[in-house]
Scaffold this motif. Structure first.
Motif, PDB file in Angstrom:
ATOM      1  N   LYS A 237       0.834  -1.208   0.000  1.00 35.06           N
ATOM      2  CA  LYS A 237       0.000   0.000   0.000  1.00 35.06           C
ATOM      3  C   LYS A 237       0.868   1.256   0.000  1.00 35.06           C
ATOM      4  O   LYS A 237       0.604   2.206  -0.753  1.00 35.06           O
ATOM      5  N   SER A 238       1.896   1.254   0.849  1.00 38.91           N
ATOM      6  CA  SER A 238       2.767   2.430   0.939  1.00 38.91           C
ATOM      7  C   SER A 238       3.462   2.698  -0.391  1.00 38.91           C
ATOM      8  O   SER A 238       3.513   3.838  -0.864  1.00 38.91           O
ATOM      9  N   ILE A 239       4.001   1.631  -0.998  1.00 41.91           N
ATOM     10  CA  ILE A 239       4.704   1.801  -2.274  1.00 41.91           C
ATOM     11  C   ILE A 239       3.736   2.261  -3.360  1.00 41.91           C
ATOM     12  O   ILE A 239       4.068   3.124  -4.182  1.00 41.91           O
ATOM     13  N   ALA A 240       2.538   1.694  -3.375  1.00 46.24           N
ATOM     14  CA  ALA A 240       1.550   2.072  -4.393  1.00 46.24           C
ATOM     15  C   ALA A 240       1.162   3.538  -4.262  1.00 46.24           C
ATOM     16  O   ALA A 240       1.090   4.268  -5.260  1.00 46.24           O
ATOM     17  N   ILE A 241       0.925   3.978  -3.041  1.00 47.79           N
ATOM     18  CA  ILE A 241       0.519   5.375  -2.826  1.00 47.79           C
ATOM     19  C   ILE A 241       1.653   6.325  -3.215  1.00 47.79           C
ATOM     20  O   ILE A 241       1.432   7.345  -3.875  1.00 47.79           O
ATOM     21  N   LEU A 242       2.885   6.002  -2.809  1.00 50.83           N
ATOM     22  CA  LEU A 242       4.020   6.859  -3.157  1.00 50.83           C
ATOM     23  C   LEU A 242       4.272   6.867  -4.664  1.00 50.83           C
ATOM     24  O   LEU A 242       4.635   7.895  -5.239  1.00 50.83           O
ATOM     25  N   THR A 243       4.072   5.722  -5.302  1.00 53.17           N
ATOM     26  CA  THR A 243       4.248   5.649  -6.756  1.00 53.17           C
ATOM     27  C   THR A 243       3.246   6.540  -7.472  1.00 53.17           C
ATOM     28  O   THR A 243       3.605   7.304  -8.383  1.00 53.17           O
ATOM     29  N   VAL A 244       2.000   6.457  -7.052  1.00 53.35           N
ATOM     30  CA  VAL A 244       0.964   7.296  -7.669  1.00 53.35           C
ATOM     31  C   VAL A 244       1.232   8.773  -7.389  1.00 53.35           C
ATOM     32  O   VAL A 244       1.090   9.626  -8.282  1.00 53.35           O
ATOM     33  N   ALA A 245       1.633   9.095  -6.163  1.00 54.19           N
ATOM     34  CA  ALA A 245       1.905  10.482  -5.822  1.00 54.19           C
ATOM     35  C   ALA A 245       3.053  11.048  -6.666  1.00 54.19           C
ATOM     36  O   ALA A 245       2.992  12.187  -7.141  1.00 54.19           O
ATOM     37  N   ALA A 246       4.108  10.251  -6.855  1.00 50.30           N
ATOM     38  CA  ALA A 246       5.245  10.713  -7.663  1.00 50.30           C
ATOM     39  C   ALA A 246       4.833  10.908  -9.116  1.00 50.30           C
ATOM     40  O   ALA A 246       5.176  11.918  -9.748  1.00 50.30           O
ATOM     41  N   ALA A 247       4.105   9.932  -9.668  1.00 50.65           N
ATOM     42  CA  ALA A 247       3.719  10.011 -11.079  1.00 50.65           C
ATOM     43  C   ALA A 247       2.770  11.175 -11.336  1.00 50.65           C
ATOM     44  O   ALA A 247       2.973  11.967 -12.265  1.00 50.65           O
ATOM     45  N   VAL A 248       1.733  11.295 -10.511  1.00 49.31           N
ATOM     46  CA  VAL A 248       0.751  12.354 -10.725  1.00 49.31           C
ATOM     47  C   VAL A 248       1.339  13.715 -10.373  1.00 49.31           C
ATOM     48  O   VAL A 248       1.059  14.717 -11.044  1.00 49.31           O
ATOM     49  N   GLY A 249       2.175  13.772  -9.325  1.00 47.81           N
ATOM     50  CA  GLY A 249       2.814  15.034  -8.977  1.00 47.81           C
ATOM     51  C   GLY A 249       3.687  15.554 -10.107  1.00 47.81           C
ATOM     52  O   GLY A 249       3.662  16.743 -10.439  1.00 47.81           O
ATOM     53  N   ALA A 250       4.463  14.656 -10.722  1.00 47.04           N
ATOM     54  CA  ALA A 250       5.287  15.064 -11.863  1.00 47.04           C
ATOM     55  C   ALA A 250       4.424  15.432 -13.061  1.00 47.04           C
ATOM     56  O   ALA A 250       4.744  16.357 -13.810  1.00 47.04           O
ATOM     57  N   ALA A 251       3.318  14.706 -13.255  1.00 48.40           N
ATOM     58  CA  ALA A 251       2.417  15.023 -14.364  1.00 48.40           C
ATOM     59  C   ALA A 251       1.741  16.375 -14.168  1.00 48.40           C
ATOM     60  O   ALA A 251       1.499  17.102 -15.132  1.00 48.40           O
ATOM     61  N   VAL A 252       1.443  16.721 -12.913  1.00 46.92           N
ATOM     62  CA  VAL A 252       0.876  18.035 -12.620  1.00 46.92           C
ATOM     63  C   VAL A 252       1.939  19.108 -12.810  1.00 46.92           C
ATOM     64  O   VAL A 252       1.667  20.197 -13.316  1.00 46.92           O
ATOM     65  N   TRP A 253       3.201  18.783 -12.412  1.00 51.35           N
ATOM     66  CA  TRP A 253       4.305  19.732 -12.575  1.00 51.35           C
ATOM     67  C   TRP A 253       4.485  20.104 -14.044  1.00 51.35           C
ATOM     68  O   TRP A 253       4.747  21.257 -14.388  1.00 51.35           O
ATOM     69  N   ALA A 254       4.357  19.099 -14.937  1.00 53.12           N
ATOM     70  CA  ALA A 254       4.681  19.313 -16.357  1.00 53.12           C
ATOM     71  C   ALA A 254       3.892  20.459 -16.985  1.00 53.12           C
ATOM     72  O   ALA A 254       4.487  21.380 -17.535  1.00 53.12           O
ATOM     73  N   PRO A 255       2.542  20.465 -16.925  1.00 51.64           N
ATOM     74  CA  PRO A 255       1.832  21.593 -17.534  1.00 51.64           C
ATOM     75  C   PRO A 255       1.977  22.894 -16.782  1.00 51.64           C
ATOM     76  O   PRO A 255       1.933  23.961 -17.379  1.00 51.64           O
ATOM     77  N   THR A 256       2.188  22.860 -15.445  1.00 53.04           N
ATOM     78  CA  THR A 256       2.302  24.113 -14.719  1.00 53.04           C
ATOM     79  C   THR A 256       3.592  24.820 -15.039  1.00 53.04           C
ATOM     80  O   THR A 256       3.661  26.046 -14.990  1.00 53.04           O
TER      81      THR A 256
END
Length: 328
Positions: A237-256
């Motif tokens: 669970k911890s790895i899955a949540i951190l993986t999603v947070a990293a991927a989506v956080g970077a994806a949000v960073w890209a357009p901003t």
């Protein structure tokens, strides 16, 4: 089917590289290479410095969001789950809005140091902070409750929506425009430098996700059954949540981070001012440029220009006689 999907993606990618306002065609590019000739400077710039970073950034953002959605559906055992449930989107949105509306209250030195990266930084760390908050709330005695995380995510979304409404009420006209364009998102300003910043996070998350497949399949039987067959449920669970947070956080960073820099065009801004006010105006323009903007000024005073300009072009009758750094 997989080969068909890869082939279709390749065709779409090639088409996107050779479609646009510049008039560069796919036939023209391959024809030039077939004749053993090199592409001209303009074509190389358009293809490899403008369109290629946008294409790669779009592929990585799409892949990161898609894989994150698959991981969340496996973690919540719900086909309607999406990455927004871990609070990344809500936190990133609030962080960006705080930076846009309240960023002007920061010290001038901080604004000059961060420049136009203030909003991407705020969005990225806002997303991560919200995810950590949800994780802490949903974890009790070393066990993370998926149901509690779901409810906490909904509550966080409502809270960030309320705070966002207050910030929108506080914003002026220019800030409202910035908020609107940030919400729309864009990859138009993607460059190789910006790609190097976000690509490692997304690639790492994409590489880690397949290793969660077996554990997520076991979790479909229930947490107790998954634990009995040897799956470390809490760690997964911890790895899955951190993986999603990293991927989506970077994806949000890209357009901003791809907002276009504001350019300030000045035509003889100091021609009718005394020397004190001339220096004051030029210092304001220099501070604006240091903050990430751009200034183009038409000046007749070469000495004053040489004191502040980074790059000078000497014109005569519309022709450029000399150009270069001010010290040259």
């Amino acid at each position: 089917m997989q080969f068909l999907a890869v082939g279709f993606a390749g065709v779409v990618s090639l088409t996107s590289l050779t479609t646009g306002a510049s008039g560069i065609s796919l036939v023209e590019v391959f024809g030039t290479w077939a004749r053993g000739e090199s592409l001209d400077r303009v074509t190389r710039t358009v293809l490899f410095d403008i369109r290629m970073p946008r294409l790669i950034m779009g592929i990585l953002v799409g892949a990161a969001l898609a894989v994150s959605g698959a991981v969340m559906r496996g973690l919540f055992r719900n086909p309607l789950a999406d990455p927004g449930l871990v609070g990344v989107g809500a936190g990133a949105g609030l962080g960006a809005m705080v930076a846009i509306v309240l960023g002007g209250f920061l010290h001038v030195a901080i604004q000059a140091a961060v420049g136009f990266y203030l909003v991407p930084f705020a969005a990225f760390f806002g997303g991560w902070l919200s995810t950590i908050m949800l994780y802490v709330v949903a974890t009790n005695r070393g066990k993370t409750s998926v149901a509690v995380m779901l409810l906490a995510g909904i509550a966080l979304g409502a809270l960030t929506g309320a705070v966002s409404g207050i910030l929108v009420y506080m914003a002026d006209d220019q800030q409202l425009r910035d908020l609107t364009f940030w919400g729309l998102g864009s990859l138009a300003g993607a460059t190789w430098v910006k790609l190097i910043v976000v690509a490692p996070l997304m690639v790492t998350a994409l590489a880690a996700a397949p290793f969660l497949a077996r554990s997520l399949n076991g979790l479909a039987l229930g947490e107790a059954a998954a634990a009995h067959i040897g799956i470390p449920v809490q760690r997964m669970k911890s790895i899955a949540i951190l993986t999603v947070a990293a991927a989506v956080g970077a994806a949000v960073w890209a357009p901003t981070q791809n907002g276009k820099a504001r350019w300030l065009n000045l035509d003889e801004p100091v021609s009718s001012l005394d020397i004190g006010h001339q220096l004051e105006v030029m210092e304001i323009a220099r501070d604006y440029a240091r903050g990430g903007g751009g200034v183009i000024a038409v000046m007749h005073d070469q000495n004053l220009t040489a004191m502040f300009a980074d790059h000078m072009v000497l014109l005569s009758g519309g022709d450029a006689l000399r150009r270069g750094h001010r010290h040259r």
